[in-house]
Design an enzyme around this catalytic site. Sequence first.
Site, PDB file in Angstrom:
ATOM      1  N   HIS A  12       0.837  -1.210   0.000  1.00 36.91           N
ATOM      2  CA  HIS A  12       0.000   0.000   0.000  1.00 36.91           C
ATOM      3  C   HIS A  12       0.876   1.267   0.000  1.00 36.91           C
ATOM      4  O   HIS A  12       0.560   2.250   0.670  1.00 36.91           O
ATOM      5  CB  HIS A  12      -1.013  -0.019   1.148  1.00 36.91           C
ATOM      6  CG  HIS A  12      -0.417  -0.121   2.534  1.00 36.91           C
ATOM      7  ND1 HIS A  12      -1.027  -0.809   3.554  1.00 36.91           N
ATOM      8  CD2 HIS A  12       0.716   0.395   3.076  1.00 36.91           C
ATOM      9  CE1 HIS A  12      -0.300  -0.716   4.656  1.00 36.91           C
ATOM     10  NE2 HIS A  12       0.764   0.022   4.393  1.00 36.91           N
ATOM     11  N   HIS A  59      -1.008   4.835   9.794  1.00 39.16           N
ATOM     12  CA  HIS A  59       0.374   5.304   9.903  1.00 39.16           C
ATOM     13  C   HIS A  59       0.411   6.592  10.732  1.00 39.16           C
ATOM     14  O   HIS A  59       0.746   7.664  10.226  1.00 39.16           O
ATOM     15  CB  HIS A  59       0.969   5.525   8.515  1.00 39.16           C
ATOM     16  CG  HIS A  59       0.951   4.296   7.653  1.00 39.16           C
ATOM     17  ND1 HIS A  59      -0.189   3.826   7.044  1.00 39.16           N
ATOM     18  CD2 HIS A  59       1.930   3.435   7.306  1.00 39.16           C
ATOM     19  CE1 HIS A  59       0.096   2.725   6.363  1.00 39.16           C
ATOM     20  NE2 HIS A  59       1.367   2.462   6.508  1.00 39.16           N
ATOM     21  N   HIS A 193      10.763  -3.589   3.075  1.00 42.90           N
ATOM     22  CA  HIS A 193      11.188  -2.198   3.054  1.00 42.90           C
ATOM     23  C   HIS A 193      11.659  -1.739   4.427  1.00 42.90           C
ATOM     24  O   HIS A 193      11.156  -2.174   5.448  1.00 42.90           O
ATOM     25  CB  HIS A 193      10.130  -1.255   2.497  1.00 42.90           C
ATOM     26  CG  HIS A 193       8.818  -1.135   3.227  1.00 42.90           C
ATOM     27  ND1 HIS A 193       8.001  -2.184   3.524  1.00 42.90           N
ATOM     28  CD2 HIS A 193       8.166  -0.030   3.671  1.00 42.90           C
ATOM     29  CE1 HIS A 193       6.881  -1.749   4.105  1.00 42.90           C
ATOM     30  NE2 HIS A 193       6.968  -0.428   4.219  1.00 42.90           N
TER      31      HIS A 193
HETATM   32 FE   LIG Z   1       2.282   0.885   5.506  1.00 42.64          FE
END
Ligand SMILES: [Fe+2]
Length: 293
Positions: A12, A59, A193
């Site tokens: 995402h 987030h 990541h």
């Molecule tokens: Fe994320």
Amino acid sequence: MARITAGVGSSHVPLLGVAVDQHKTRDDYFGPIFAGYDWTREWEQRVKPDVVILVYNDHATAFDASIIPTFAIGCGERYPPADEGFGPRPVPTVEGHPDLAWHIAQSLILDEFDMTIINEMAVDHGLTVPLSMMFGQPGAWPAKVIPLAVNVVTYPVPTGNRCWMLGEAIARAVASFPEDLNVQIWGTGGMSHQLQGPRAGLLNQAWDNRFMDALIGDGDDARWIDHIEYIRETGTEGIEMVMWLIMRGALGSRTRCLHRHYHIPCSNTAIGHLVLEPLAGYVKGMTGGELGW
Ligand SMILES: [Fe+2]
């Protein structure tokens, strides 16, 4: 009755939302990334889910250090796109399905998962980017959405096994809802990541693909991957992949892969995408065992 007909896994990455909003999805950089979702957008138009249970993480947008729910379910009527610093994304408001969401919340809590219930919140890129990838740019989202937020930002985060078991409990909850509904469950986040420190930009194509392999068929090895392996092999933010295990757990004992895509790099991450179909399967604890798929 309602039933879960498919599972979708997807990264995402916020930059993908920027590409959609700025009409750059077919340029040299984004073209190969978005081409891997063409099949899915066409498929979604054909199969027309009524409801998507969208597993994602916030987030530090709706939640922050003042409240950190491990698992939260959106039971509200609607959820506006959040302002993440550059104004809200120009995407439709997300319409919820309160009746099914409250049913799932009750079923999960009586099934001993202590969910946080959210009636009002803005949704950030973790939820809106997958909608853009799977549905494009419609005037209104074509499915109702039940947000299911998982804390993967602040330790302690839930184990893969706990996420898998939550998926099984979601399958039991959906199957006990009396209305005929075509329900999909999406698991988002990842792949490898790391956003900061000396290892920033870490990508691990081989590990990411082994993880996707493990979600296809009848194996369940992925539920036992521990946190330190995600972090060591895929970077600090690779832990987001535990959210895919909620999706996989909800599909029963066996799955078939309908579509798969992987691309590096996108921003400073890897992009992974899977579409899975549950096969005649068994969900632990479900009355009668067989789901009749
Ligand atoms: Fe994320």
